[in-house]
Design a protein around this motif. Sequence first.
Motif, short mmCIF file in Angstrom:
data_model
loop_
_atom_site.label_atom_id
_atom_site.label_comp_id
_atom_site.label_asym_id
_atom_site.label_seq_id
_atom_site.Cartn_x
_atom_site.Cartn_y
_atom_site.Cartn_z
N MET A 143 -9.59 1.61 31.68
CA MET A 143 -9.16 2.83 31.02
C MET A 143 -9.13 2.67 29.51
N GLU A 144 -9.68 1.58 29.00
CA GLU A 144 -9.74 1.42 27.56
C GLU A 144 -10.57 2.53 26.94
N GLU A 147 -1.79 1.11 14.23
CA GLU A 147 -1.04 2.35 14.47
C GLU A 147 -1.12 3.29 13.29
N LYS A 148 -1.00 2.74 12.08
CA LYS A 148 -1.06 3.57 10.88
C LYS A 148 -2.42 4.23 10.75
N LEU A 149 -3.48 3.49 10.99
CA LEU A 149 -4.82 4.07 10.89
C LEU A 149 -5.03 5.14 11.96
N LEU A 150 -4.67 4.82 13.20
CA LEU A 150 -4.84 5.80 14.28
C LEU A 150 -4.03 7.06 14.01
N SER A 151 -2.81 6.90 13.52
CA SER A 151 -1.98 8.07 13.19
C SER A 151 -2.65 8.92 12.12
N ARG A 201 -5.81 13.06 21.83
CA ARG A 201 -5.59 12.00 20.83
C ARG A 201 -4.25 11.30 21.06
N VAL A 202 -4.08 10.86 22.29
CA VAL A 202 -2.89 10.09 22.68
C VAL A 202 -3.35 8.72 23.14
N ALA A 203 -2.75 7.68 22.57
CA ALA A 203 -3.07 6.31 22.92
C ALA A 203 -1.83 5.63 23.49
N VAL A 204 -2.02 4.89 24.57
CA VAL A 204 -0.93 4.10 25.15
C VAL A 204 -1.33 2.63 25.01
N GLU A 205 -0.47 1.87 24.36
CA GLU A 205 -0.69 0.45 24.18
C GLU A 205 0.35 -0.29 25.00
N VAL A 206 -0.09 -1.25 25.79
CA VAL A 206 0.80 -2.07 26.61
C VAL A 206 0.74 -3.48 26.04
N ASP A 207 1.86 -3.94 25.52
CA ASP A 207 1.91 -5.20 24.78
C ASP A 207 2.45 -6.35 25.62
N GLY A 208 1.68 -7.43 25.63
CA GLY A 208 2.11 -8.66 26.28
C GLY A 208 2.91 -9.52 25.31
N LYS A 212 -9.91 -0.51 20.01
CA LYS A 212 -9.75 -0.23 21.43
C LYS A 212 -8.28 0.05 21.69
N VAL A 213 -8.02 1.08 22.48
CA VAL A 213 -6.65 1.33 22.93
C VAL A 213 -6.63 1.11 24.44
N ASP A 214 -5.51 0.61 24.95
CA ASP A 214 -5.41 0.26 26.36
C ASP A 214 -5.69 1.45 27.27
N ILE A 215 -5.05 2.56 26.97
CA ILE A 215 -5.24 3.80 27.72
C ILE A 215 -5.25 4.92 26.69
N GLY A 216 -6.19 5.84 26.82
CA GLY A 216 -6.23 6.90 25.83
C GLY A 216 -6.82 8.18 26.37
#
Length: 74
Positions: free
Chosen positions: A1-2, A52-56, A29-36, A20-24
């Motif tokens: 789902m990247e 995040e700043k650039l994507l925003s 224009r919604v991105a979900v990032e899952v952090d390990g 790349k965003v984990d889920i988008g």
Amino acid sequence: MEVIVATGKPRGSGYPATYKVDIGNVTLRVAVEVDGASHGALERQRQDRKKEKLLSGLGWKVLRFTNREVMGSL
């Protein structure tokens, strides 16, 4: 789902040409990032803030969750 998001930045700008965003969802224009665990490192946190700043700035809303949150409270 990247999902690959073009940054519009040229080489040498300090930004990659794509992120790349984990889920988008490109339409919303919604991105979900899952952090390990690696996202606890200070350098990685700096990279995350920069991304995040650039994507925003491109009109994306970034939602960030830890692996623990996703696995425990899905």
